[in-house]
Design an enzyme around this catalytic site. Structure first.
Site, mmCIF file in Angstrom:
data_model
loop_
_atom_site.group_PDB
_atom_site.id
_atom_site.type_symbol
_atom_site.label_atom_id
_atom_site.label_comp_id
_atom_site.label_asym_id
_atom_site.label_seq_id
_atom_site.Cartn_x
_atom_site.Cartn_y
_atom_site.Cartn_z
ATOM 1 N NE ARG A 32 -25.606 26.088 2.948
ATOM 2 C CZ ARG A 32 -25.650 27.196 1.949
ATOM 3 N NH1 ARG A 32 -25.640 28.486 2.328
ATOM 4 N NH2 ARG A 32 -25.835 26.933 0.405
ATOM 5 N NE ARG A 33 -27.892 28.054 -1.669
ATOM 6 C CZ ARG A 33 -27.776 27.261 -2.652
ATOM 7 N NH1 ARG A 33 -28.750 26.617 -3.111
ATOM 8 N NH2 ARG A 33 -26.343 27.169 -3.148
ATOM 9 C CB CYS A 92 -26.484 16.853 2.572
ATOM 10 S SG CYS A 92 -24.962 16.158 2.173
ATOM 11 C CE LYS A 127 -23.638 21.910 -3.708
ATOM 12 N NZ LYS A 127 -24.763 21.143 -3.754
ATOM 13 C CG ASP A 128 -23.698 16.846 -2.916
ATOM 14 O OD1 ASP A 128 -24.417 17.876 -2.416
ATOM 15 O OD2 ASP A 128 -23.784 16.750 -4.257
ATOM 16 N NE ARG A 161 -37.346 18.940 -2.273
ATOM 17 C CZ ARG A 161 -36.271 19.094 -1.656
ATOM 18 N NH1 ARG A 161 -35.046 18.954 -2.292
ATOM 19 N NH2 ARG A 161 -36.662 18.943 -0.241
ATOM 20 N NE ARG A 190 -32.598 23.402 -7.756
ATOM 21 C CZ ARG A 190 -31.942 23.335 -6.512
ATOM 22 N NH1 ARG A 190 -31.542 24.458 -5.613
ATOM 23 N NH2 ARG A 190 -31.707 22.074 -5.868
#
Length: 296
Positions: free
Chosen positions: A117-118, A228, A70-71, A135, A141
């Protein structure tokens, strides 16, 4: 023939990245995991994780780069090629907190995520939620969930599983609720174009279904001109010979969005990814993404 035990696998130094690289080393039958420093950049620039490993790969300091797919940006350096995609983990997003479903999350709940996106999809589903910046790596997290005033956080199921924290998942979002980031749950193995031996070792442990899915997702991302940092989700799932591709693009505040799904021949993943992107662009995704990037 390359001795897999002599291969050097480059990855960044986070606990998750090292765990992912070690899983690749194990699949290869033994390899050295080399921690590579990320390049300096602006906060939130996930591509810096890729650039540091790619620089080490081009310089010959490592033989394969191990990335969270995904990165990986849509465009690659000419000196490198995608050489393998191991079997994929669950690509979905997970809610961590006291709830059994999104409907069970209290009104006005404070949800932490660093992902546009989330954020976009959470607010598109529930505009009463307070989505706040969160972050740090997965462990950070999870600690902040306990220490700060969050009702819940959203993380990738795959990352939690790979760190042995799968028990933290309260529920996983369905793909048409929260479409994952392209490549989420997949690892991408990069090799130098002139190093056929290392590329061959990466191909040896590559998984057909994972490669098909990633090919479709990346084709859609390139056509959408997404990065991204763009509020875009694309997720492909191969079932037998049929490939189903989910797509989402929206404004960060969830006020406008395009969601679509296409299905077709699993032997034509790139064409199907392009077809999804074409449909989304025709429905207004380009305008939405341009305004998202401009801070609308």
């Amino acid at each position: 023939m390359t001795d897999a035990r002599a291969l050097r696998l480059g990855t960044r130094g986070s606990r998750l990245a090292l765990a992912q690289a070690q899983s690749v080393a194990n699949a290869l039958g033994g390899a050295e995991v080399v921690s590579v420093r990320s390049t300096d950049s602006e906060p939130g620039d996930k591509e810096r994780f890729v650039r540091g490993v790619e620089q080490a790969l081009i310089a010959g300091e490592v033989d394969l780069g191990v990335h969270s797919a995904k990165d990986l940006p849509g465009q690659r350096p000419d000196e490198l090629r995608l050489a393998g995609v191991p079997a994929r983990e669950d690509p979905r997003d997970a809610y961590v907190g006291a709830a059994k479903s999104l409907a069970d999350v209290p009104r006005g709940a404070r949800i932490g995520t660093s992902s546009l996106r989330r954020r976009s999809q959470l607010l598109a589903l529930r505009d009463d939620l307070e989505v706040v910046e969160l972050r740090g790596n997965v462990d950070t997290r999870l600690r902040k969930l306990e220490e700060e005033a969050h009702d819940g956080i959203v993380l990738a199921v795959a990352g939690l599983h790979r760190l042995g924290r799968g028990g933290e998942v309260a529920f996983a979002f369905e793909l048409d609720q929260m479409t994952p980031a392209p490549g989420q749950g997949s690892l991408a193995l990069e090799a130098r174009r002139d190093d056929g031996g290392s590329a061959g070792e990466a191909a040896r442990i590559s998984d057909h279904d994972a490669l098909v899915e990633l090919t479709a997702e990346r084709a859609a991302v390139v056509m959408l001109d997404a990065t991204c940092q763009t509020p875009v989700g694309v997720c492909a799932r191969l079932d037998g010979g049929e490939l189903t591709l989910h797509g989402f693009a929206g404004l960060p505040d969830g006020s406008e969005w395009v969601r679509d799904r296409v299905a077709g021949d699993g032997e034509q993943p790139a064409a199907l990814g392009q077809a999804l992107a074409d449909r989304m662009l025709a429905a207004g995704a380009r305008d939405i993404l341009e305004r998202a990037e401009a801070g609308a």
